[in-house]
Design a protein around this motif. Structure first.
Motif: not given
Length: 177
Positions: A16-40
Motif C-alpha cells: 500500500t505504501l509503495a503504491r501511494r508513494l509511486g502515485e505521489a512521486l510519479d515513480l514506477p512501483v515493483f512488488h517483490f511478490d511479483h519477482i518471487h512468485w509465478k502463477p500457482g
C-alpha cells in the motif's frame, strides 16, 4: 528521492505504501511478490529473482517493496531511501487476517495473476516470528547504511500517513517550481 526501498514485516503495509508513494512521486512501483512468485504460487529460481532485481534496480527511478532478505544489500546499494515499516506485530497479524478475508480466493493487486489469496499456518508462523528472525537484520543494515541512505523507520499507521502526506506535498512543490 527517485529510488526507494520499502521493507517491513508481513502485513505492515509495504504494498500500500509503495503504491501511494509511486502515485505521489510519479515513480514506477515493483512488488517483490511479483519477482518471487509465478502463477500457482510457484517460487521462481533464485537466479531468475536475482536477474529481475538487478534489472529493476538498474533503472533510474523505482519504488521496490518486499522482504527478500538475500537482495537487501544489492537493493540498498542502489537505493536513495530506505523505508522500514516497523509496525507492532499485533497490528500486522490483524491486517493479515483482514487481508485474507477481503481477498480470499482472489488475487490481490500486489500478487501475480494465478496466486489467489490464502493463509497457511506456515505463513502465519513466519509472520509471527519475523520480528525475531528478520527485524534485527533490517535494523543493522539501516544503521550501516545511514551515511549514504535517507532512512525512515515508521512505527505507526499515523507515522506512515504523515510520511506519505509529506512526500506528496514535497513532490507537488517541486513540480510547481
Amino acid at each position: 528521492m527517485k529510488r526507494i526501498m520499502i521493507v517491513g514485516g508481513p502485513g505492515s503495509g509495504k504494498s500500500t505504501l509503495a503504491r501511494r508513494l509511486g502515485e505521489a512521486l510519479d515513480l514506477p512501483v515493483f512488488h517483490f511478490d511479483h519477482i518471487h512468485w509465478k502463477p500457482g504460487w510457484t517460487p521462481r529460481p533464485d537466479e531468475e529473482k536475482q536477474a529481475l532485481v538487478e534489472e529493476i534496480i538498474a533503472g533510474e527511478t523505482w519504488v521496490l517493496e518486499g522482504n527478500h532478505s538475500r537482495s537487501y544489500v544489492l537493493r540498498m546499494a542502489r537505493a536513495e531511501m530506505l523505508v522500514f515499516l516497523d509496525l507492532p506485530r499485533r497490528l500486522r497479524m490483524t491486517r493479515l487476517l483482514r487481508r485474507w478475508l477481503k481477498y480470499r480466493g482472489r488475487t490481490r493487486p500486489d500478487l501475480p495473476e494465478g496466486c489467489p489469496e490464502h493463509l497457511s499456518l506456515e505463513f502465519l508462523r513466519w509472520s509471527w516470528n519475523w520480528d525475531r528472525a528478520k527485524r534485527p537484520t533490517v535494523l543493522r543494515l539501516a544503521e550501516e547504511s545511514a551515511d549514504r541512505l535517507v532512512i525512515h523507520i515508521l512505527r505507526s499507521p499515523a507515522e506512515v500517513q504523515q510520511f506519505v502526506e509529506d512526500a506528496g506535498s514535497r513532490s507537488a512543490r517541486l513540480r510547481t517550481r
